[in-house]
Design a protein around this motif. Structure first.
Motif, PDB file in Angstrom:
ATOM      1  N   TYR B  67      -1.701  -1.151  -1.280  1.00  0.00           N
ATOM      2  CA  TYR B  67      -2.105  -0.110  -1.008  1.00  0.00           C
ATOM      3  C   TYR B  67      -1.477   1.597  -2.156  1.00  0.00           C
ATOM      4  N   MET B  68      -2.150   2.769  -2.225  1.00  0.00           N
ATOM      5  CA  MET B  68      -1.154   3.810  -2.950  1.00  0.00           C
ATOM      6  C   MET B  68      -1.663   4.983  -2.716  1.00  0.00           C
ATOM      7  N   GLN B  69       0.095   5.667  -2.535  1.00  0.00           N
ATOM      8  CA  GLN B  69      -0.498   6.803  -2.080  1.00  0.00           C
ATOM      9  C   GLN B  69      -0.292   7.792  -2.972  1.00  0.00           C
ATOM     10  N   TYR B  70      -1.231   8.626  -2.646  1.00  0.00           N
ATOM     11  CA  TYR B  70      -1.414   9.847  -3.738  1.00  0.00           C
ATOM     12  C   TYR B  70      -0.638  10.629  -3.178  1.00  0.00           C
ATOM     13  N   ASP B  71      -0.152  11.094  -2.639  1.00  0.00           N
ATOM     14  CA  ASP B  71       0.747  11.962  -2.806  1.00  0.00           C
ATOM     15  C   ASP B  71       1.855  11.853  -1.012  1.00  0.00           C
ATOM     16  N   PRO B  72       3.239  11.141  -1.328  1.00  0.00           N
ATOM     17  CA  PRO B  72       3.519  10.705  -0.501  1.00  0.00           C
ATOM     18  C   PRO B  72       4.445  11.697   0.337  1.00  0.00           C
ATOM     19  N   GLU B  73       4.438  12.631  -0.206  1.00  0.00           N
ATOM     20  CA  GLU B  73       5.223  13.993  -0.469  1.00  0.00           C
ATOM     21  C   GLU B  73       4.642  14.450   1.273  1.00  0.00           C
ATOM     22  N   LYS B  74       3.442  14.282   1.572  1.00  0.00           N
ATOM     23  CA  LYS B  74       2.799  14.781   2.367  1.00  0.00           C
ATOM     24  C   LYS B  74       2.283  13.803   3.692  1.00  0.00           C
ATOM     25  N   ASN B  75       2.310  14.868   4.619  1.00  0.00           N
ATOM     26  CA  ASN B  75       2.122  13.845   5.868  1.00  0.00           C
ATOM     27  C   ASN B  75       0.351  13.271   5.787  1.00  0.00           C
ATOM     28  N   GLU B  76      -0.372  14.689   4.860  1.00  0.00           N
ATOM     29  CA  GLU B  76      -1.637  14.727   4.807  1.00  0.00           C
ATOM     30  C   GLU B  76      -2.524  14.397   3.736  1.00  0.00           C
ATOM     31  N   GLN B  77      -1.501  12.830   3.618  1.00  0.00           N
ATOM     32  CA  GLN B  77      -1.832  12.767   1.652  1.00  0.00           C
ATOM     33  C   GLN B  77      -3.559  11.655   1.987  1.00  0.00           C
ATOM     34  N   ASP B  78      -3.247  11.238   0.753  1.00  0.00           N
ATOM     35  CA  ASP B  78      -4.561  10.377   0.925  1.00  0.00           C
ATOM     36  C   ASP B  78      -4.558   9.145   0.487  1.00  0.00           C
ATOM     37  N   ILE B  79      -5.217   8.393   1.111  1.00  0.00           N
ATOM     38  CA  ILE B  79      -4.490   6.592   0.583  1.00  0.00           C
ATOM     39  C   ILE B  79      -5.374   5.728   0.321  1.00  0.00           C
ATOM     40  N   VAL B  80      -5.662   5.279  -0.640  1.00  0.00           N
ATOM     41  CA  VAL B  80      -6.398   4.728  -1.482  1.00  0.00           C
ATOM     42  C   VAL B  80      -6.308   2.617  -1.046  1.00  0.00           C
ATOM     43  N   LEU B  81      -6.936   2.074  -0.665  1.00  0.00           N
ATOM     44  CA  LEU B  81      -6.360   0.765  -0.252  1.00  0.00           C
ATOM     45  C   LEU B  81      -6.372  -0.116  -1.857  1.00  0.00           C
ATOM     46  N   ALA B  82      -5.777  -1.438  -1.778  1.00  0.00           N
ATOM     47  CA  ALA B  82      -6.171  -2.240  -3.322  1.00  0.00           C
ATOM     48  C   ALA B  82      -6.399  -3.418  -2.906  1.00  0.00           C
ATOM     49  N   LEU B  83      -5.389  -4.060  -3.642  1.00  0.00           N
ATOM     50  CA  LEU B  83      -6.068  -5.475  -3.541  1.00  0.00           C
ATOM     51  C   LEU B  83      -5.440  -6.085  -1.715  1.00  0.00           C
ATOM     52  N   TRP B  84      -7.099  -7.096  -1.134  1.00  0.00           N
ATOM     53  CA  TRP B  84      -6.642  -7.402   0.197  1.00  0.00           C
ATOM     54  C   TRP B  84      -7.088  -8.668   0.167  1.00  0.00           C
ATOM     55  N   LYS B  85      -6.463  -9.575   0.914  1.00  0.00           N
ATOM     56  CA  LYS B  85      -6.458 -10.958   0.916  1.00  0.00           C
ATOM     57  C   LYS B  85      -5.544 -11.677   1.659  1.00  0.00           C
ATOM     58  N   VAL B  86      -6.395 -12.158   2.111  1.00  0.00           N
ATOM     59  CA  VAL B  86      -6.346 -13.049   4.288  1.00  0.00           C
ATOM     60  C   VAL B  86      -5.860 -14.132   3.712  1.00  0.00           C
ATOM     61  N   ILE B  87      -4.953 -15.226   4.016  1.00  0.00           N
ATOM     62  CA  ILE B  87      -5.228 -17.251   3.608  1.00  0.00           C
ATOM     63  C   ILE B  87      -6.979 -17.742   4.407  1.00  0.00           C
ATOM     64  N   PRO B  88      -7.292 -17.922   4.596  1.00  0.00           N
ATOM     65  CA  PRO B  88      -8.488 -19.436   5.606  1.00  0.00           C
ATOM     66  C   PRO B  88      -7.587 -19.711   6.173  1.00  0.00           C
ATOM     67  N   ASN B  89      -8.511 -20.428   6.950  1.00  0.00           N
ATOM     68  CA  ASN B  89      -7.777 -21.485   8.553  1.00  0.00           C
ATOM     69  C   ASN B  89      -7.059 -21.127   9.381  1.00  0.00           C
ATOM     70  N   LEU B  90      -6.723 -19.725   9.090  1.00  0.00           N
ATOM     71  CA  LEU B  90      -5.386 -19.137   9.971  1.00  0.00           C
ATOM     72  C   LEU B  90      -6.183 -19.201  11.732  1.00  0.00           C
ATOM     73  N   SER B  91      -5.409 -19.779  12.442  1.00  0.00           N
ATOM     74  CA  SER B  91      -5.487 -18.802  13.897  1.00  0.00           C
ATOM     75  C   SER B  91      -6.288 -17.500  14.476  1.00  0.00           C
ATOM     76  N   ASP B  92      -5.678 -16.954  13.486  1.00  0.00           N
ATOM     77  CA  ASP B  92      -6.205 -16.016  14.245  1.00  0.00           C
ATOM     78  C   ASP B  92      -7.304 -14.752  13.670  1.00  0.00           C
ATOM     79  N   PRO B  93      -8.632 -14.815  13.752  1.00  0.00           N
ATOM     80  CA  PRO B  93      -9.813 -14.518  12.891  1.00  0.00           C
ATOM     81  C   PRO B  93      -9.871 -13.587  12.643  1.00  0.00           C
TER      82      PRO B  93
END
Lengths: 76, 344
Positions: B67-93
Motif C-alpha cells: 500500500y501507499m500513503q498519500y499523506d502519512p502526516e494526516k489521520n484523514e489520509q487516503d491510502i492506495v492499495l497495490a500488490l496483493w497476493k496470497v499463496i494457494p492451498n492455505l488452510s485459511d480460505p
C-alpha cells in the motif's frame, strides 16, 4: 436447509468432481479455493438460502462444515 | 477458532523475504523482485515497509498486501492499495481478505482505494464494502500526423477547438508550482489528496520514468499541474496524461484544453485514463472515447508493446465520486528491470 446443496455449491464454484468435497474439506485441500472463491461461495449461499453474511461472519471459517454451521446460524 | 496465520505490518528487515515472495508467487523477473532501489522507492516509508504480511507458524511469508500513503502526516489520509497476493492451498480460505481488513483496522485513513484491480477480484472488493468502477480512456489525435505507428485513430480526426485564454507552460520548477497548488482551497478538499512530498517523490524522483510537467493557467490564473509522460514505439511518439493536480471541478476542462500542446508537436495523440471526468464535455470537445471502442486503439502496454485497448478497473471505500488517474497507486511503473527505462 440441505447439506448436500451446500456441498454442490462448493463443487460447482471450485469446479471439482462430485465427491471431492466433504464436510471436512478445507481450502488447503483444493487449489482453487482462495479468497475469491470464498466470496463466490458466499454469494451463492446467500442467494440459495436468502441470507446475508457480514465480513465478520467469515473470519473464522475453515472447513465446509464451518460454512454449514454459518448458514444454519443465519437461518435461525 | 484461532488462526494458524499471523498478520502484521512489515518491517524493513522483511525486505528480502518480500522480494523473494514476489519473484516466487507473483511474477518471476518482476522489477519488485530484483531491483532493491526501486522496491525502496515504492514501498519504503522511513524505517518501515508499506506492506501487510501474513506469516505461517514458521514465520514464512504466505501473503502480502502493498500500500501507499498519500499523506502519512494526516489521520484523514487516503491510502492506495497495490500488490496483493496470497499463496494457494492455505488452510485459511479468507486470508487475503484478512490482509485488507487488518490494514483498514490498523491505520487511520479517510479512504482506501486501488487502481488496476483484477476484474476477477471485483466480487471480493464489493463484499468488503468497496465501490468498484472502470477508468474511462480518452484520446485526442494530432490532425497533422500522417502516419500512426502506435495508435489506430478514428477514420475522421477532430479539429481542435481551444480557448486562447488558456496557457500550458512546461516547467521543471515543480516544487514551486506545488507550493501554489496546496494553497488552493479546492485542492485541499480533493479526494484522493496527494501531499506535496508524495507528489515530489512519485513524479519528480521516480528512478526510471521521466515525467513532463505543465503549469495550467486560465486567464493568467493558476489552476494546477498536468503530469505527463512521453511514450514511444518504432517511429511513433505519444504523450500520456498521467495525472492532473488541480481541483476536481477543473480537471475535465484542463484536459480538454490541454490538446493545444499537440499542435506542432511530434506526438500522434494525447491520451488519459481517469474516473469521474465530464464525458459530455470531452467527447463534444476535443477527445474521442477509447473505452469500449471497436474502431480506435490506444495501447497501454509498451514493454513489450501490445497494440490493444486495456481496461483499468478500480475500487474505493469512498461513496463520493473520486477522480482517479493512471498515476494513482502502482499503475504507472515499469514491470521489468532495465538499465534505463524511458518507456513502458
Amino acid at each position: 436447509m440441505s447439506v448436500s446443496t451446500i456441498i454442490e455449491i462448493f463443487q460447482d464454484i471450485l469446479d471439482v468432481k462430485k465427491g471431492t468435497v466433504s464436510l471436512k474439506t478445507t481450502s488447503s485441500d483444493i487449489d482453487q479455493w482462495d479468497s475469491l472463491a470464498t466470496v463466490n461461495i458466499i454469494a451463492a449461499l446467500e442467494e440459495e438460502f436468502g441470507i446475508k453474511f457480514k465480513l465478520e461472519d467469515i473470519q473464522t471459517v475453515k472447513t465446509v462444515q464451518d460454512f454449514v454451521e454459518l448458514v444454519q446460524a443465519h437461518k435461525k | 477458532m484461532s488462526s494458524s496465520f499471523k498478520v502484521r505490518f512489515a518491517k524493513y528487515s522483511d525486505k528480502e523475504n518480500i522480494m523473494s515472495f514476489i519473484g516466487n508467487y507473483w511474477a518471476k523477473n518482476h522489477i519488485l523482485s530484483n531491483d532493491q532501489m526501486f522496491f525502496d522507492f515504492q514501498y519504503r516509508h522511513e524505517d518501515d515497509l508499506q506492506f501487510v504480511l501474513a506469516l505461517d507458524t514458521t514465520n514464512r511469508i504466505v501473503g502480502v498486501l502493498g500500500y501507499m500513503q498519500y499523506d502519512p502526516e494526516k489521520n484523514e489520509q487516503d491510502i492506495v492499495l497495490a500488490l496483493w497476493k496470497v499463496i494457494p492451498n492455505l488452510s485459511d480460505p479468507v486470508l487475503g481478505i484478512k490482509l485488507i481488513k487488518y490494514l483498514r483496522d490498523n491505520i487511520k485513513h479517510r479512504s482506501m482505494f486501488c487502481v488496476g484491480i483484477n476484474k476477477k477480484t471485483i466480487g471480493v472488493y464489493k463484499f468488503m464494502g468497496f465501490q468498484t468502477g472502470k477508468l474511462v480512456h480518452f484520446a485526442a489525435f494530432n490532425t497533422e500526423c500522417k502516419t500512426f505507428s502506435i495508435a489506430i485513430p478514428p477514420l475522421k480526426k477532430k479539429f481542435f477547438v481551444c480557448d486562447d485564454s488558456w496557457n500550458f507552460k512546461k516547467t521543471k520548477s515543480v516544487e514551486l508550482s506545488l507550493e501554489k497548488l496546496i494553497k488552493i482551497s479546492g485542492y485541499k478538499e480533493k479526494k484522493p489528496h496527494k501531499s506535496k512530498n508524495y507528489i515530489l517523490k512519485r513524479y519528480v524522483k521516480h528512478p526510471y520514468f521521466f515525467y513532463i510537467f505543465y503549469e495550467v493557467y486560465e486567464k493568467n490564473f493558476y489552476l494546477g499541474l498536468v503530469v505527463s509522460r512521453e511514450v514511444q514505439y518504432l517511429s511513433g511518439r505519444a504523450l500520456r496524461i498521467i495525472d492532473v493536480l488541480a481541483e476536481n471541478n477543473n480537471i475535465s476542462r484542463i484536459i480538454n484544453e490541454f490538446v493545444s500542446t499537440l499542435n506542432k508537436s511530434c506526438y500522434e495523440y494525447i491520451d488519459v485514463y481517469a474516473s469521474n471526468l465530464d464525458m459530455y464535455l470531452l467527447t463534444k470537445g476535443n477527445y474521442e472515447l477509447v473505452s469500449d471502442s471497436q474502431k480506435i486503439t490506444i495501447p497501454d502496454y509498451f514493454s513489450p508493446f501490445e497494440k490493444k485497448n486495456i481496461d483499468i478497473h478500480f475500487c474505493t471505500t469512498d461513496n463520493q465520486p473520486s477522480c482517479f488517474f493512471k498515476g494513482d497507486g502502482d499503475q504507472d511503473n515499469p514491470r521489468i528491470r532495465r538499465e534505463s527505462i524511458t518507456n513502458d
